[in-house]
Design a protein around this motif. Structure first.
Motif, PDB file in Angstrom:
ATOM      1  N   TRP A 204       0.859  -1.201   0.000  1.00  0.00           N
ATOM      2  CA  TRP A 204       0.000   0.000   0.000  1.00  0.00           C
ATOM      3  C   TRP A 204       0.897   1.254   0.000  1.00  0.00           C
ATOM      4  N   LEU A 205       1.857   1.267   0.927  1.00  0.00           N
ATOM      5  CA  LEU A 205       2.792   2.387   1.009  1.00  0.00           C
ATOM      6  C   LEU A 205       3.550   2.557  -0.307  1.00  0.00           C
ATOM      7  N   ARG A 254      -0.633   3.263   7.742  1.00  0.00           N
ATOM      8  CA  ARG A 254      -1.473   4.447   7.513  1.00  0.00           C
ATOM      9  C   ARG A 254      -0.771   5.700   8.031  1.00  0.00           C
ATOM     10  N   ASP A 255      -0.126   5.574   9.190  1.00  0.00           N
ATOM     11  CA  ASP A 255       0.543   6.740   9.759  1.00  0.00           C
ATOM     12  C   ASP A 255       1.728   7.166   8.899  1.00  0.00           C
ATOM     13  N   ILE A 257       1.941   6.732   5.673  1.00  0.00           N
ATOM     14  CA  ILE A 257       1.384   7.330   4.455  1.00  0.00           C
ATOM     15  C   ILE A 257       0.905   8.753   4.740  1.00  0.00           C
ATOM     16  N   ASN A 258       0.345   8.952   5.919  1.00  0.00           N
ATOM     17  CA  ASN A 258      -0.093  10.309   6.270  1.00  0.00           C
ATOM     18  C   ASN A 258       1.066  11.301   6.253  1.00  0.00           C
ATOM     19  N   VAL A 259       2.219  10.850   6.718  1.00  0.00           N
ATOM     20  CA  VAL A 259       3.401  11.721   6.685  1.00  0.00           C
ATOM     21  C   VAL A 259       3.768  12.021   5.227  1.00  0.00           C
ATOM     22  N   LEU A 260       3.752  10.985   4.424  1.00  0.00           N
ATOM     23  CA  LEU A 260       4.092  11.126   3.009  1.00  0.00           C
ATOM     24  C   LEU A 260       3.144  12.087   2.279  1.00  0.00           C
ATOM     25  N   LEU A 261       1.890  12.115   2.710  1.00  0.00           N
ATOM     26  CA  LEU A 261       0.879  12.921   1.999  1.00  0.00           C
ATOM     27  C   LEU A 261       0.748  14.341   2.542  1.00  0.00           C
ATOM     28  N   GLU A 262       1.535  14.656   3.592  1.00  0.00           N
ATOM     29  CA  GLU A 262       1.399  15.972   4.221  1.00  0.00           C
ATOM     30  C   GLU A 262       1.520  17.121   3.224  1.00  0.00           C
ATOM     31  N   ASN A 263       2.512  17.014   2.323  1.00  0.00           N
ATOM     32  CA  ASN A 263       2.752  18.151   1.411  1.00  0.00           C
ATOM     33  C   ASN A 263       1.618  18.386   0.423  1.00  0.00           C
ATOM     34  N   ILE A 264       0.766  17.399   0.209  1.00  0.00           N
ATOM     35  CA  ILE A 264      -0.395  17.650  -0.662  1.00  0.00           C
ATOM     36  C   ILE A 264      -1.701  17.673   0.150  1.00  0.00           C
ATOM     37  N   GLU A 265      -1.550  17.785   1.475  1.00  0.00           N
ATOM     38  CA  GLU A 265      -2.709  17.792   2.368  1.00  0.00           C
ATOM     39  C   GLU A 265      -3.592  16.566   2.159  1.00  0.00           C
ATOM     40  N   ASN A 267      -4.610  12.366   2.874  1.00  0.00           N
ATOM     41  CA  ASN A 267      -5.048  11.691   4.078  1.00  0.00           C
ATOM     42  C   ASN A 267      -5.184  10.189   3.842  1.00  0.00           C
ATOM     43  N   ALA A 268      -4.600   9.398   4.730  1.00  0.00           N
ATOM     44  CA  ALA A 268      -4.729   7.941   4.634  1.00  0.00           C
ATOM     45  C   ALA A 268      -5.704   7.448   5.701  1.00  0.00           C
ATOM     46  N   ASN A 269      -6.553   6.507   5.318  1.00  0.00           N
ATOM     47  CA  ASN A 269      -7.609   6.030   6.211  1.00  0.00           C
ATOM     48  C   ASN A 269      -7.637   4.512   6.269  1.00  0.00           C
ATOM     49  N   ILE A 270      -8.132   4.018   7.402  1.00  0.00           N
ATOM     50  CA  ILE A 270      -8.448   2.600   7.511  1.00  0.00           C
ATOM     51  C   ILE A 270      -9.939   2.495   7.816  1.00  0.00           C
ATOM     52  N   ALA A 271     -10.636   1.705   7.031  1.00  0.00           N
ATOM     53  CA  ALA A 271     -12.033   1.405   7.365  1.00  0.00           C
ATOM     54  C   ALA A 271     -12.094  -0.032   7.858  1.00  0.00           C
ATOM     55  N   VAL A 272     -12.620  -0.210   9.057  1.00  0.00           N
ATOM     56  CA  VAL A 272     -12.759  -1.547   9.619  1.00  0.00           C
ATOM     57  C   VAL A 272     -14.143  -2.065   9.222  1.00  0.00           C
ATOM     58  N   CYS A 273     -14.143  -3.099   8.387  1.00  0.00           N
ATOM     59  CA  CYS A 273     -15.396  -3.598   7.817  1.00  0.00           C
ATOM     60  C   CYS A 273     -15.955  -4.733   8.651  1.00  0.00           C
ATOM     61  N   LYS A 274     -17.172  -5.127   8.307  1.00  0.00           N
ATOM     62  CA  LYS A 274     -17.808  -6.258   8.993  1.00  0.00           C
ATOM     63  C   LYS A 274     -17.404  -7.569   8.328  1.00  0.00           C
ATOM     64  N   ALA A 275     -17.557  -8.652   9.026  1.00  0.00           N
ATOM     65  CA  ALA A 275     -17.262  -9.974   8.465  1.00  0.00           C
ATOM     66  C   ALA A 275     -18.338 -10.348   7.453  1.00  0.00           C
ATOM     67  N   LEU A 276     -17.919 -10.718   6.270  1.00  0.00           N
ATOM     68  CA  LEU A 276     -18.833 -11.008   5.171  1.00  0.00           C
ATOM     69  C   LEU A 276     -18.338 -12.190   4.375  1.00  0.00           C
TER      70      LEU A 276
END
Ligand code: NAI
Ligand code: NA
Length: 398
Positions: A204-205, A254-255, A257-265, A267-276
């Motif tokens: 991902w990174l 994620r953290d 990536i957030n540092v990496l994306l600082e210069n373009i403002e 944002n990296a996110n994690i969504a915790v999904c349900k079991a499916l």
């Protein structure tokens, strides 16, 4: 040719192309009816792992929901060959693209190994050519058991195992309609390391680094990866096992990536999904009894969601609302799954469930039905007694 389901254990060896098409239309109609309070929706989206499960549902939600996004979808699927009809994801790509074109939406499918440099180059080119040079959102939704090690040419292989203890449990067998005992020995250090390589955050990174270096991310660009935590009952096989360690790595990434994306403002996110039920999740040994109980309880309470309901809720009600995140800044769309009343009833069912009673105690019919639908079977709108024109299907390209 008449196409019938061919199931081997928890793997489907056939799929029905027109059922895949029906699955796509059903998901599209569930996204068309969505509304969003916000205008700040991503318009140009790259989805890694776009052909099934959460990635496909993300793509449909973003393209056919209020975002009306142009999408590039990357996936690893096979088309028709002497070996068979091809994979469900292959047809999902074809019919998504067909529907998107009809709706006037830009959509590009890239078939290839998302871990490879070649696929990165193809994506860069497609972002330039089809999306005007930048994306507003990168969805990372790969699920796989292997990742090539570029230095050796060999593969890292994930092993879905507990850590530090042997766990006894049960796994479903859709071929035999049985619940079979499984004994899972603890992972070795190497199995832990390799699972983190395959399902952790490193790739991902590396994608975000690549896209950022090429200036392919817009100002304020977002990225999201999907995770699972689950209740206490599943911790030994998931959260505290090898997959959970890989997810912890993903959360830590994620953290970075957030540092990496600082210069373009960005944002990296994690969504915790349900079991499916997905192609990936039925493969997790020991998880099925929980899925069977969870499906029954959530359906009885009117809380059941499939991938598309989860992704519609993610992008059109949770996404903008940063107050809804937990103390670790995770987006929780597993909130209904983890409700106390749900978990209490699930635990009560699990306490009673045996290889003889699982089909009555849990929602086996529902779980099996969803598994078959992932592969294009069991859609009331499809006449499965009709001959499928194989020559015509061969001409369709994703
Ligand atoms: P899935 O098996 O339905 O989808 C996986 C996707 O990855 C497919 O599009 C496949 O073509 C693609 N893919 C796999 N290897 C690839 C490669 N080398 N190159 C390019 N594409 C490749 O899986 P699912 O369940 O949608 O999983 C997606 C994510 O969601 C995973 O991170 C999983 O851990 C997470 N998740 C899944 C849950 C579940 O219950 N199914 C619950 C919570 C999170
Ligand atoms: Na996916």
């Amino acid at each position: 040719m008449i196409i019938l389901p061919q199931i081997q254990g928890v793997v489907a060896r056939s799929c029905h192309p027109f059922g895949c098409q029906a699955a796509i239309s059903e998901q599209i109609s569930k996204s068309l009816s969505q509304q969003s309070a916000s205008d700040a929706l991503p318009k140009r989206v790259l989805i890694l792992g776009a052909s099934s499960g959460f990635g496909l549902a993300s793509r449909i939600a973003l393209a056919f929901g209020p975002a009306k996004a142009a999408t590039i979808g990357v996936s690893f699927e096979r088309g028709m060959s002497e070996k068979g009809i091809g994979s469900a994801g292959w047809y999902n790509n074809i019919f998504f693209h067909e529907a998107a074109e009809k709706a006037g939406l830009i959509s590009t499918n890239i078939l290839g190994d998302a871990f490879s440099a070649e696929t990165r180059e193809q994506v860069a080119k497609a972002i330039e050519q089809d999306l005007g040079g930048q994306v507003d959102l990168v969805v990372y939704s790969l699920a796989t058991g292997i990742r090539p090690n570029p230095e050796t040419g060999e593969f890292w292989r994930s092993a879905i195992r507990p850590v530090g203890e042997t766990v006894e449990g049960y796994s479903v067998n859709f071929e035999k309609n049985s619940l079979d005992k499984v004994s899972l020995p603890p992972a070795t250090e190497q199995e832990i390391d390799e699972t983190v390589k395959v399902m952790g955050g490193e790739d991902w990174l590396s994608w975000i680094q690549f896209l950022s270096e090429r200036n392919l991310l817009s100002t304020g660009c977002e990225t999201v990866a999907y995770s699972y935590i689950g209740p206490e009952h599943t911790h030994a096989i998931y959260h505290k096992g090898t997959l959970g360690l890989a997810k912890t790595h993903l959360h830590n990434t994620r953290d970075d990536i957030n540092v990496l994306l600082e210069n373009i403002e960005g944002n990296a996110n994690i969504a915790v999904c349900k079991a499916l039920v997905t192609k990936a999740s039925v493969f997790i040994p020991g998880l099925t009894p929980y899925l069977l109980a969870l499906y029954r309880v959530m359906k009885e309470k009117g809380l059941h969601e499939g991938c598309i309901e989860q992704m519609n809720r993610l992008f059109y009600s949770k996404w903008q609302n940063h107050t809804e995140r937990d103390e670790e800044n995770l987006i929780r769309i597993d909130d209904w799954e983890l409700r106390d009343d749900v978990q209490q009833e699930v635990n009560a069912l699990l306490a009673e469930m045996t290889p003889d009673s699982f089909a009555e105690i849990g929602d086996y019919k529902g779980v099996l039905g969803e598994f078959l639908q992932l592969n294009g079977f069991e859609f009331p709108s499809v006449d499965y007694t009709q001959e499928v024109d194989i020559e015509a299907l061969k001409t369709l390209r994703p």
